[in-house]
Design an enzyme around this catalytic site. Structure first.
Site, PDB file in Angstrom:
ATOM      1  N   SER A 228      95.385  65.741  59.220  1.00 31.45           N
ATOM      2  CA  SER A 228      94.937  66.931  59.412  1.00 31.45           C
ATOM      3  C   SER A 228      94.790  67.712  58.063  1.00 31.45           C
ATOM      4  CB  SER A 228      95.786  67.903  60.425  1.00 31.45           C
ATOM      5  OG  SER A 228      95.376  69.269  60.608  1.00 31.45           O
TER       6      SER A 228
ATOM      7  N   TYR B 207     104.419  71.887  60.959  1.00 32.35           N
ATOM      8  CA  TYR B 207     103.248  71.104  61.307  1.00 32.35           C
ATOM      9  C   TYR B 207     102.542  70.923  59.922  1.00 32.35           C
ATOM     10  CZ  TYR B 207      99.199  69.499  63.386  1.00 32.35           C
ATOM     11  OH  TYR B 207      98.148  68.953  63.869  1.00 32.35           O
TER      12      TYR B 207
END
Lengths: 262, 472
Positions: free
Chosen positions: A153, A166
Site C-alpha cells: 500500500s 497498518y
C-alpha cells in the site's frame, strides 16, 4: 484422484494458474475475476468460505467452465499454509502466479493504543504474507520460474499519525518483497510490489474520515494490477499518479511531518 | 504438514517429449530398490503420488505428475547378466535401447523390438509395451521378456513371467508404470549375422496402394514402415513411401565382424561434414508451417518415386527420430502432439481417408505421417489390432489449439466407430469415455482390480492415469 471440478490440462488445453490469497472481497475478488477473464485458472483463498463459493460460482458460470476454485483458509493459521499450497499445486500441476492480497485495517483513534488491534493487522497483513511467501518462494526458487505479487500500500511509504501498525505492516511487507525480489530475480522469478492508493473497499468504508481523493473502484485497481503483472513490473503504484505524490511525501522532512495531521 | 516435510528443493519442471506440456514435480533419482521403497514410504506419509519416468520420451503426460513425486529410474542402468551364446540379457529398467544394442550387437545380437528412438529406457518401453517396425512379425517388446522382477508400492517384490504370476506379467507390461516398478528385466535378443539390413524403398501413390503394400510386405519382410505424405490431397491422398527390410542370412555379409561393430553403426555427427547435427533443428524451424511442410513433404515424395534397394546399418534404419537431435524443438513454443490410431485392416482405409480429408478441410494438416502393420497381443492395456496404425504429428500453436482439439475429438469418434484403438504413450487428448470404449469395461475392471492389489493406497498415479482412469 483428479479434482472433479477441473478438466485435465493437455497440450491442447493448457492452463495458466494463479493463487489469490484474500480473494473473497474487494481488490482480491476483482483481481480473481480479472485473472479468470484473462484465461487463468485461479485458486481463490480466503477465510470466508461462503463468499468464496459465491464468487467462484459466479466466475465459473460467466465463463462456462471452471476458472476459479475456492480454497477456504485463514492466513493466520500459519501451520496450515504448506498443506493448502500443496493441495493447490496438486490440483493445478504447476503454478505461474501467486498474489498475496489479504489485508485488514482496524482504525485507531489518535489517543488509542491497542495491542490486540495492532497484532491482528500485523498477523494478517505481514505474518500471513510471510507464512505464504516462504513456501511459495521455496517453490519458485527450485522451479526457477514464477511470479509473486504482493499487494502492499502507499500507506507503507511513511509512518503516519493515524495508523502506526497498518503503516508498519505495509512497510514491512514492501521491504520483505524487496528482499525476496533480490533473492529470486537471479532465479528467473519476478516479484511485483503493488501500492494501491484509495480503493473503494470495506477498509475505506469503515474509515472514520472520508476525505479521499483519486478514489478508484476495486475493478479499476484490479485492472491496474493486471497491467503491472503483464509488464512484469517490480513496483507499481495504482493508480500511477500516486507514484509522484508519494515521491514528494517520502521526502517531507520529519520536523514538518510530525506537525501534519494526515 | 510442516514446511520441512515437503522437499521443495526437489521441485522441477518436467516436460513431455513434444514440449507441449509441463508439470512441477518433486524429482527423485533412485539407484536401488531400497531407495524406491523409501520413496514410496515418504509419499504415503505425506499424501503424495508417485509417477515413474524413464527417458521422458512419451508424447503425452505419461511421465508427468504435477504436484507429486516423479521417480526417474535412469540411474538404475546396469546390465546385470549377458550371455552371448544364448542371447539372454538381464538388465535394470534404466538401461536405454542405445546401451542395450551397443552391448549385444558386437556378439551378433540385436534387440527384438526397438522404438524409433534409441534413447528410451527398458522400463519405459515395457510400461508402454512398445512396438517397432516389425510388430506384425515379432509382436511387442513384452513378448520377448522371459522374466521380470518388480517392486510393488506395498513393498512386496514379485517375480513374473508368462507362466509365473502371469496376470501381473501381462499387466505390469503395458500398465503405464501404474502397478509397480521394474527392478530387473530378462529378455531374449534376436540373432543377427550382419550389422546391415537389406532395405527396399518404393513409393505408394495413394492410400489404397499404401495400405496394400504394407499388408503385402509385412508378412514376408522383417521390417515394414510407411511414410505418409500427410499434406497430399485429392487422388494423391495417403501417398508416401514404404521401407521394408530383411536381416541378412549367415554368409551374406562379406565382413560381419566390421558391420557388427558399434562404431560402424553410429550415426554421423555432422551433416555435409560441416554442420553439427545438433543445430539442424534451428534451420528446420522456418519450414515448420503449412506451406513449408507441404514443400518438404512434396519434395520428399518426388524423391521417393525412384525405387531403391540398398544395405543399411541397423541403427540408421531404426532410429530415424535420432537423426536430427532435438528435432521436436523445431516445432516452436507450442511444441507438438502426436495422434496415433490403430485400426482393423478392414476399416482403416476409409477411416483414415476421412481423417486426412477432415484435417485438410479444417486447414490443420499433419506435418508427418507414419504407417505400420500390427497384430493383436495378450497384454492387458493393449493398443494393437489386426490392422494398421497411422501416427500423425501436429504442430501446436496458441491460435490452433481449440480447433485442433475439436478436430481430434472428431478423429476419436471416427476411429472408435471404425473399431480402432489408441496408444497411451502417444495421444494426449484421449478422454476416459474413449478409453473405456476401446479397452472395454472388463479390461478396465481387471486393471483396477490388479491396481487395488499391487497399490492399495493409490501411490502410483501419473497425470495420464488421472486424466484417463481417474474417473473410471
Amino acid at each position: 484422484m483428479p479434482d472433479p471440478r477441473l478438466p485435465a490440462a493437455t497440450p491442447l488445453r493448457p492452463r495458466r494458474t494463479a493463487i489469490v490469497v484474500g480473494a473473497s472481497s474487494g481488490i482480491g475478488a476483482a483481481l480473481t475475476r480479472k485473472l479468470a477473464a484473462e484465461g487463468y485458472t485461479v485458486a481463490a483463498v480466503a477465510r470466508r468460505a461462503d463468499l468464496l463459493e459465491t464468487l467462484c460460482a459466479e466466475i465459473n458460470a460467466a465463463h462456462g467452465e471452471a476458472r476459479a476454485l475456492p480454497f477456504p483458509h485463514d492466513v493466520t493459521d500459519y501451520d496450515s499454509v504448506p498443506a493448502t499450497l500443496q493441495k493447490i499445486l496438486r490440483t493445478f500441476g504447476h503454478l505461474d502466479l501467486f498474489v498475496y492480497n489479504a489485508g485488514i485495517q482496524h482504525h485507531v483513534r489518535l489517543d488509542e493504543f491497542d495491542f490486540e488491534k495492532d497484532r491482528a493487522m500485523l498477523e494478517t497483513n505481514l505474518l500471513g504474507a510471510v507464512a505464504w511467501l516462504n513456501p511459495v518462494g521455496a517453490m519458485f526458487h527450485a522451479l526457477k520460474a514464477g511470479h509473486i505479487v504482493g499487494i502492499s500500500s502507499v500507506a507503507g511509504d511513511r509512518g503516519r499519525i493515524g495508523a502506526p501498525a497498518y503503516n508498519a505492516s505495509k512497510a514491512a511487507l514492501t521491504t520483505y518483497l524487496e528482499s525476496l525480489r533480490n533473492r529470486l530475480t537471479r532465479r528467473g522469478v519476478t516479484v511485483t510490489t503493488i501500492k494501491p492508493g484509495f480503493v473503494d473497499t470495506d477498509i475505506l468504508r469503515a474509515a472514520p474520515k472520508k476525505n479521499f481523493f483519486w478514489l478508484i473502484t476495486s475493478e479499476q485497481a484490479a485492472e491496474g494490477i493486471w497491467k503491472a503483472i503483464r509488464a512484469r513490473k517490480q513496483t507499481a503504484y495504482v493508480p500511477p499518479q500516486w507514484g509522484l505524490l508519494m515521491l514528494i511525501i517520502r521526502h517531507i522532512p520529519s520536523f514538518i511531518f510530525r506537525r501534519l495531521s494526515f | 504438514m510442516s514446511l520441512s516435510s515437503l522437499p521443495y528443493q526437489r521441485l522441477t519442471y518436467l516436460e513431455n517429449f513434444g514440449h507441449s506440456l509441463r508439470a512441477a514435480s518433486y524429482l527423485y533419482k533412485p539407484t536401488t530398490p531400497e531407495q524406491i521403497a523409501e520413496i514410496f514410504q515418504f509419499a504415503k506419509k505425506n499424501g503424495l503420488s508417485v509417477t515413474l519416468r524413464g527417458a521422458g520420451r512419451s508424447y503425452n503426460d505419461a511421465a508427468l505428475n504435477g504436484g507429486g513425486i516423479v521417480m526417474d529410474i535412469q540411474d538404475m542402468n546396469r546390465i546385470l547378466e549377458w550371455n552371448p551364446s544364448t542371447g539372454v540379457i538381464k538388465a535394470e529398467p534404466g538401461v536405454t535401447l542405445q546401451k542395450l544394442w551397443q552391448h549385444v550387437l558386437p556378439d551378433g545380437w540385436w534387440p527384438p523390438v526397438v522404438s524409433g528412438t534409441m534413447y528410451t529406457t527398458l522400463g519405459g518401453c515395457l510400461g508402454m509395451n512398445i512396438h517397432g517396425k516389425n510388430n506384425y512379425k515379432m509382436g511387442t517388446i513384452g513378448e520377448h521378456v522371459i522374466e521380470l522382477t518388480a517392486l510393488l508400492p506395498t513393498g512386496a517384490e514379485v517375480t513374473c513371467s508368462p507362466s509365473h504370476n502371469a496376470d501381473l506379467f501381462y499387466a505390469l507390461i503395458s500398465g503405464m508404470g501404474m502397478l509397480g516398478v521394474f527392478t530387473s528385466i530378462t529378455m531374449q535378443m534376436k540373432k543377427v549375422y550382419s550389422g546391415l539390413l537389406e532395405v527396399h524403398a518404393f513409393p505408394a501413390h495413394n492410400l489404397h496402394e499404401h495400405l496394400n503394400a504394407i499388408a503385402e510386405t509385412a508378412p514376408t519382410h522383417d521390417y515394414t514402415v510407411g511414410w505418409l505424405d500427410s499434406t497430399a490431397t485429392g487422388s494423391g491422398l495417403g501417398r508416401g513411401q514404404l521401407h521394408t527390410a530383411k536381416y541378412l542370412h549367415e554368409g551374406e555379409d562379406p565382413n560381419p565382424k566390421q558391420t557388427l561393430q558399434v562404431s560402424y553403426q553410429t550415426l554421423p555427427s555432422n551433416l555435409f561434414w560441416v554442420f553439427p547435427k545438433s543445430i539442424i533443428h534451428y534451420f528446420m524451424a522456418p519450414f515448420m508451417n503449412n506451406p513449408g511442410v507441404w514443400l518438404i513433404n512434396t519434395a520428399k515424395y518426388i524423391a521417393s518415386l525412384r525405387e531403391s534397394r540398398y544395405r543399411q546399418a541397423h541403427a540408421a534404419f531404426h532410429f530415424l527420430l535420432d537423426y536430427v537431435p532435438n528435432w521436436e524443438k523445431a516445432y516452436g513454443r507450442g511444441g507438438l502432439i502426436q495422434y496415433q490410431s490403430f485400426l482393423p485392416k478392414e476399416t482403416a482405409e476409409d477411416a483414415w481417408r476421412e481423417l486426412l480429408t477432415l484435417s485438410h478441410k479444417r486447414g490443420l494438416p499433419s506435418y508427418l505421417g507414419v504407417t505400420k502393420r500390427h497384430r493383436p497381443d495378450k497384454f492387458l492395456l493393449s493398443h494393437a489390432v489386426d490392422g494398421f496404425s497411422l501416427a500423425l504429428d501436429f504442430k501446436v500453436t496458441a491460435s490452433n489449439r481449440a480447433r485442433l482439439r475439436d478436430m481430434l475429438q472428431e478423429f476419436d469418434r471416427i476411429v472408435l466407430e471404425a473399431g480402432g484403438r489408441f496408444y497411451f504413450a502417444k495421444n494426449s487428448e484421449t478422454t476416459p469415455e474413449t478409453a473405456l470404449r476401446f479397452l472395454g469395461k472388463e479390461t478396465v475392471e481387471r486393471f483396477k482390480a490388479l491396481k487395488r492389489r499391487t497399490d492399495p493406497h493409490n501411490l502410483l498415479e501419473s497425470d495420464l492415469f488421472r486424466r484417463v482412469f481417474g474417473s473410471l
